[in-house]
Every structure is written in structure tokens, then in C-alpha cells.
Design a protein around this motif. Structure first.
Motif, mmCIF file in Angstrom:
data_model
loop_
_atom_site.group_PDB
_atom_site.id
_atom_site.type_symbol
_atom_site.label_atom_id
_atom_site.label_comp_id
_atom_site.label_asym_id
_atom_site.label_seq_id
_atom_site.Cartn_x
_atom_site.Cartn_y
_atom_site.Cartn_z
ATOM 1 N N LEU A 359 0.805 -1.221 0.000
ATOM 2 C CA LEU A 359 0.000 0.000 0.000
ATOM 3 C C LEU A 359 0.839 1.271 0.000
ATOM 4 O O LEU A 359 0.317 2.365 -0.237
ATOM 5 N N LYS A 360 2.125 1.153 0.281
ATOM 6 C CA LYS A 360 3.010 2.321 0.303
ATOM 7 C C LYS A 360 4.192 2.072 -0.632
ATOM 8 O O LYS A 360 5.269 1.659 -0.210
ATOM 9 N N PRO A 361 4.014 2.291 -1.919
ATOM 10 C CA PRO A 361 5.082 2.005 -2.878
ATOM 11 C C PRO A 361 6.204 3.029 -2.825
ATOM 12 O O PRO A 361 6.141 4.024 -2.096
ATOM 13 N N ARG A 362 7.218 2.811 -3.611
ATOM 14 C CA ARG A 362 8.323 3.749 -3.780
ATOM 15 C C ARG A 362 8.095 4.506 -5.076
ATOM 16 O O ARG A 362 7.744 3.909 -6.096
ATOM 17 N N VAL A 363 8.275 5.803 -5.038
ATOM 18 C CA VAL A 363 7.920 6.633 -6.188
ATOM 19 C C VAL A 363 9.048 7.591 -6.552
ATOM 20 O O VAL A 363 9.811 8.040 -5.692
ATOM 21 N N LEU A 364 9.141 7.873 -7.851
ATOM 22 C CA LEU A 364 10.037 8.906 -8.353
ATOM 23 C C LEU A 364 9.189 10.159 -8.531
ATOM 24 O O LEU A 364 8.251 10.163 -9.323
ATOM 25 N N VAL A 365 9.507 11.210 -7.772
ATOM 26 C CA VAL A 365 8.671 12.409 -7.735
ATOM 27 C C VAL A 365 9.235 13.486 -8.660
ATOM 28 O O VAL A 365 10.454 13.685 -8.731
ATOM 29 N N HIS A 366 8.343 14.183 -9.359
ATOM 30 C CA HIS A 366 8.755 15.334 -10.165
ATOM 31 C C HIS A 366 9.062 16.490 -9.220
ATOM 32 O O HIS A 366 8.169 17.077 -8.619
ATOM 33 N N GLU A 367 10.335 16.795 -9.073
ATOM 34 C CA GLU A 367 10.786 17.869 -8.198
ATOM 35 C C GLU A 367 11.258 19.041 -9.059
ATOM 36 O O GLU A 367 12.276 18.944 -9.741
ATOM 37 N N THR A 368 10.534 20.141 -9.026
ATOM 38 C CA THR A 368 10.931 21.319 -9.782
ATOM 39 C C THR A 368 12.294 21.804 -9.292
ATOM 40 O O THR A 368 12.520 21.953 -8.097
ATOM 41 N N GLY A 369 13.193 22.031 -10.221
ATOM 42 C CA GLY A 369 14.522 22.515 -9.859
ATOM 43 C C GLY A 369 15.527 21.428 -9.603
ATOM 44 O O GLY A 369 16.716 21.706 -9.425
ATOM 45 N N VAL A 370 15.089 20.156 -9.571
ATOM 46 C CA VAL A 370 16.002 19.026 -9.366
ATOM 47 C C VAL A 370 16.097 18.242 -10.673
ATOM 48 O O VAL A 370 15.081 17.748 -11.166
ATOM 49 N N PRO A 371 17.284 18.131 -11.273
ATOM 50 C CA PRO A 371 17.414 17.352 -12.506
ATOM 51 C C PRO A 371 16.930 15.924 -12.295
ATOM 52 O O PRO A 371 17.105 15.353 -11.214
ATOM 53 N N ARG A 372 16.327 15.343 -13.323
ATOM 54 C CA ARG A 372 15.756 14.006 -13.167
ATOM 55 C C ARG A 372 16.802 12.983 -12.730
ATOM 56 O O ARG A 372 16.525 12.115 -11.910
ATOM 57 N N GLU A 373 18.025 13.121 -13.269
ATOM 58 C CA GLU A 373 19.061 12.149 -12.915
ATOM 59 C C GLU A 373 19.495 12.272 -11.457
ATOM 60 O O GLU A 373 20.198 11.414 -10.942
ATOM 61 N N GLU A 374 19.079 13.354 -10.793
ATOM 62 C CA GLU A 374 19.417 13.535 -9.385
ATOM 63 C C GLU A 374 18.198 13.388 -8.482
ATOM 64 O O GLU A 374 18.274 13.658 -7.276
ATOM 65 N N ALA A 375 17.073 12.963 -9.049
ATOM 66 C CA ALA A 375 15.849 12.816 -8.252
ATOM 67 C C ALA A 375 15.944 11.588 -7.363
ATOM 68 O O ALA A 375 16.307 10.500 -7.819
ATOM 69 N N LEU A 376 15.623 11.767 -6.088
ATOM 70 C CA LEU A 376 15.640 10.650 -5.152
ATOM 71 C C LEU A 376 14.315 9.900 -5.191
ATOM 72 O O LEU A 376 13.254 10.489 -5.412
ATOM 73 N N ILE A 377 14.391 8.597 -4.996
ATOM 74 C CA ILE A 377 13.191 7.780 -4.901
ATOM 75 C C ILE A 377 12.630 7.919 -3.482
ATOM 76 O O ILE A 377 13.357 7.777 -2.497
ATOM 77 N N LEU A 378 11.344 8.195 -3.391
ATOM 78 C CA LEU A 378 10.697 8.434 -2.105
ATOM 79 C C LEU A 378 9.935 7.185 -1.675
ATOM 80 O O LEU A 378 9.146 6.628 -2.447
ATOM 81 N N ASP A 379 10.176 6.732 -0.461
ATOM 82 C CA ASP A 379 9.472 5.583 0.097
ATOM 83 C C ASP A 379 8.259 6.100 0.858
ATOM 84 O O ASP A 379 8.399 6.707 1.923
ATOM 85 N N LEU A 380 7.059 5.883 0.331
ATOM 86 C CA LEU A 380 5.856 6.428 0.956
ATOM 87 C C LEU A 380 5.574 5.791 2.312
ATOM 88 O O LEU A 380 4.804 6.338 3.104
ATOM 89 N N GLU A 381 6.187 4.655 2.585
ATOM 90 C CA GLU A 381 5.978 4.014 3.893
ATOM 91 C C GLU A 381 6.608 4.837 5.018
ATOM 92 O O GLU A 381 6.169 4.792 6.159
#
Length: 425
Positions: A359-381
């Protein structure tokens, strides 16, 4: 890391520009490109003092002459410059982020490497099944054994979305069905021998398609009755190939029954649930899911979330209810590959689902100002109450977000041990 014999211990507070130092613990334990290097800036000194290390080693003969103290004791008496607490905290946060990014890249690369290896092995099996059936069987058994051993050795598994699909469509489909079917086998607590039969049958379920013309290898709503019958013969051809390969009864039955449905509306024998095996019912369901997400015509693909909804709404009488329920629970309401909007209105791509806590997956979030290659994966748990508000079609995303998240045109899965993940919430 190899440290020269003449290296000496030194207190971190005594470090100075020009010293050649050695860090232990591997590259993931610090943000520097190398574990042995010469200190050339005050920023490096600040970062070193923020790592929580009290003593490390340095090599006097590799250091600048003006960095050498009269003795190691004198070096340890050097007064460290005062460090601004806010600056040190910022450097520490950046160092932690770099370490987390490195860890998640390595985890994804490992999954993609194993998927690529499996795709190559699967293609060899498909290419040799006619001319060398025994060799094809051995290759398929070896790959299945490798997958089963990795799954059985892990207490918790994460279903991982890959950034790119490897191999041809037939190999990718076979691997997807095999991986997800084996994860279902784990969910139902199947014994090792049952898992091997399940995985082998899932990997080879479409082995008979090589005996029919390519344009009839996929179901098409525009097929005539005769063309549909020709498509359905791939099961009979698969059974014949299974005999030539001398597969066991368990795997052969999966191949024979992977299009049978519990209400008797499947093919080729219109068997009901009491005449089909559990492994075959698992593969029938997983095969349908992957065909919805990855159809022969990409324009007809549905999102993983839509695929689950369709199967629940339209397949309750066609698939084993216990298997369908377990499948939805394992994949999560928002399976890997789903595009979602979070409760804080940000958009994200689901990239991983813990099969035991879906029920709490891991997601790649669109972060304005953060390049995609530097985006951290967020654990919703562990994200402090943050959740998913709704699922979206990729076409409903703002153009900038669509480019950033880059939803996959072809969904490919692999698995990884939850214990191997290095995440930052």
C-alpha cells in the motif's frame, strides 16, 4: 581499498590542505569520487569533519611538503578552523543525498543487468528449442533455478520497474510472466519443487508460438474465426514442444492450461477450475495482466493501475478469486509503472512495490529545480503521512512532468531484496 604501508593514523581535526588521505568503508560511506586522495580545498576539510570519523590514515610521502608537520603528534595539535554549524549541516545533507543517489543507481543497474542476462538466456532458449530441445530445456531450467534461488533466499522482495526494456518482446514477456508468477508462488508459500515447475512453465508458456506465422501470434479483435483458431493452436504446439524438450508434468501442464479460465470459457479444452492446476491458474492471470500492459499494438496499452481494475471488474468469474485477490494485494493498488498524483499534489511514477507491504510504494517524484538524474526515490511508507491521491494516464500529465517522469512505453519488471535498498525519504 589498498593503503600504503607508510600510512599513519591522524586525528580528523588535524587535517590540513595538501595531505594525502585514505578513507575506509567503501565509496557509499562517503561522497568523494575516490577513497584515497589529496585534500585540495577547505570544502573537502569541512566535509571530512562532518562524516563522523575521528581518526583516519594519511601518507606523508604522498602529501605536499608544506603539509607535513614535524611529527604526527605535532600534526594532531594543529588547531582546526572553526566550522559554521549551518554550513556543516548543509554539507552533510548534500553528502547523504549523493550517497543515496549512488545507492539507488547501483540498485537499479543491478536489476537491469540481471534482466538483460535473463533476456539473453531466454532468447537462446527460444532460438534453440526446435534444433536442440534438450539444450533449450537445460538453459530454461538453469535460468529458472537462478531466479528461484534468489527469491527463496530473500525474506522480503520488491517488484522493481526497469528504466528500459531489454531484448525482444517475446523474451521480455516471458520474463515478466515468470518473475511475477514466481512472486505469486512465494505469496502462496509454494515449495521449492513447485516453484521450479511454476517458473519453468511460466517462462515457456508461449513456446508454441514459434510454430505459427508471426502475424497470428497475438490475439487481435479483427481476426476472423479461422485466424483466431490458428492463434489458439499455439497451445497445442507448445505441448508438443514440451514433449520434445522432455519437460516434467508440472511445467508441461502450465503450458497446456495457461489460457484456460475457471468458468470454462478459455481454450483449448474449455477446462473449469476443478480441472486446472494452481500454477496454471496463476500463469493464466499474470499472462493476461502483462498482455494488457504490453500488447502487440502499443497504442492499445493500458496503465498497470487500469489493468488491475479491468481484471477485477471483468475477470472475477474467469480467474481464481483467491489468486486474483492475492495478485492485486501483491502488486498494490498502484503497481510499479503507474503514474500517480500524491496527496501534496506532486506527480510521481511508481517504481517499486514491496510485495509484502504494497500500500506504500516507492515513487520517483517530479521535483521542480532538481534534474531528473538527481531525483531521489521516495518511500511512501516512511514519508510522514504522504500518500497517493489518484492514478493518471500519462497523457493527463503536464508536458514538463511527462518529460521528467518519462513513463515507460513497455513495462518490464524484475525483483530485488528489500534489505538491499538504500532509500532516503
Amino acid at each position: 581499498m589498498q593503503i600504503t604501508q607508510s600510512s599513519e593514523p591522524i586525528d580528523v581535526s588535524a587535517l590540513r590542505l595538501g595531505m594525502f588521505i585514505h578513507l575506509e568503508g567503501g565509496r557509499l560511506s562517503h561522497p568523494f569520487p575516490r577513497s584515497s586522495f589529496k585534500i585540495t580545498s577547505e570544502d573537502q576539510l569541512v566535509t571530512l569533519r562532518s562524516l563522523g570519523i575521528s581518526v583516519l590514515r594519511w601518507s606523508p610521502e604522498l602529501s605536499d611538503p608544506d603539509a607535513l608537520p614535524a611529527s604526527a603528534a605535532a600534526a594532531q595539535e594543529v588547531t582546526a578552523p572553526e566550522v559554521d554549524p549551518a554550513e556543516a549541516a548543509a554539507l552533510e545533507a548534500r553528502a547523504a543525498r549523493r550517497a543515496a543517489l549512488s545507492a539507488q543507481r547501483q540498485a537499479l543497474a543491478a536489476c537491469e543487468r540481471r534482466f538483460n542476462e535473463a533476456a539473453r538466456a531466454t532468447k537462446v532458449v527460444f532460438d534453440t528449442v526446435v534444433s536442440q530441445p534438450a539444450q533449450a530445456r537445460q538453459g530454461a531450467q538453469a535460468l529458472t533455478r537462478e531466479l528461484v534461488d534468489k527469491m527463496i533466499g530473500s525474506e522480503e522482495l520488491c517488484i522493481r520497474l526497469l528504466s528500459e526494456a531489454a531484448g525482444d518482446k517475446a523474451s521480455a514477456h516471458a520474463i515478466n510472466v515468470s518473475i511475477i508468477s514466481l512472486l505469486m508462488g512465494c505469496t502462496f508459500g509454494q515449495a521449492e519443487t513447485e516453484m521450479l515447475d511454476l517458473g519453468l512453465g511460466a517462462l515457456l508458456h508461449d513456446i508454441g508460438k514459434g510454430d505459427i506465422p508471426e502475424r497470428f501470434r497475438h490475439r487481435d479483435e479483427h481476426h476472423t474465426t479461422a485466424e483466431q483458431k490458428l492463434y489458439e493452436t499455439h497451445v497445442v504446439h507448445g505441448i508438443a514442444q514440451a514433449r520434445r524438450m522432455e519437460l516434467g508434468v508440472g511445467a508441461s501442464t502450465v503450458i497446456a492450461q495457461h489460457h484456460e479460465l475457471i468458468d470454462g470459457s478459455g481454450f483449448p479444452l474449455k477446462l473449469t477450475s476443478d480441472r486446472t492446476t494452481v500454477p496454471a491458474r496463476i500463469v493464466a492471470l499474470v499472462n493476461r495482466y502483462d498482455n494488457l500492459c504490453n500488447p502487440a499494438n502499443p497504442g492499445k496499452a493500458v496503465t498497470p493501475h487500469e489493468a488491475l481494475a479491468l481484471m477485477f471488474a471483468q475477470g472475477k468469474n474467469k480467474y481464481d478469486p483467491a489468486i486474483l485477490g492475492a495478485f492485486i494485494k501483491m502488486m498494490g493498488v498502484y503497481p510499479a509503472g503507474s503514474v500517480v498524483q500524491l496527496t501534496d499534489d506532486r506527480y510521481a511514477l511508481v517504481v517499486g512495490v514491496n510485495s509484502s507491504r504494497p500500500l506504500k510504494p516507492r515513487v520517483l517524484v517530479h521535483e521542480t529545480g532538481v534534474p531528473r538524474e538527481e531525483a531521489l526515490i521516495l518511500d511512501l511508507e516512511t514519508a510522514g503521512g504522504l500518500g497517493i491521491r489518484r492514478s493518471l494516464k500519462p497523457t493527463a500529465l503536464p508536458e514538463q512532468t511527462l518529460t521528467y517522469l518519462s513513463p515507460r512505453p513497455r513495462i518490464s519488471y524484475f525483483f530485488e531484496s528489500v534489505g538491499d535498498l538504500e532509500l532516503v525519504s
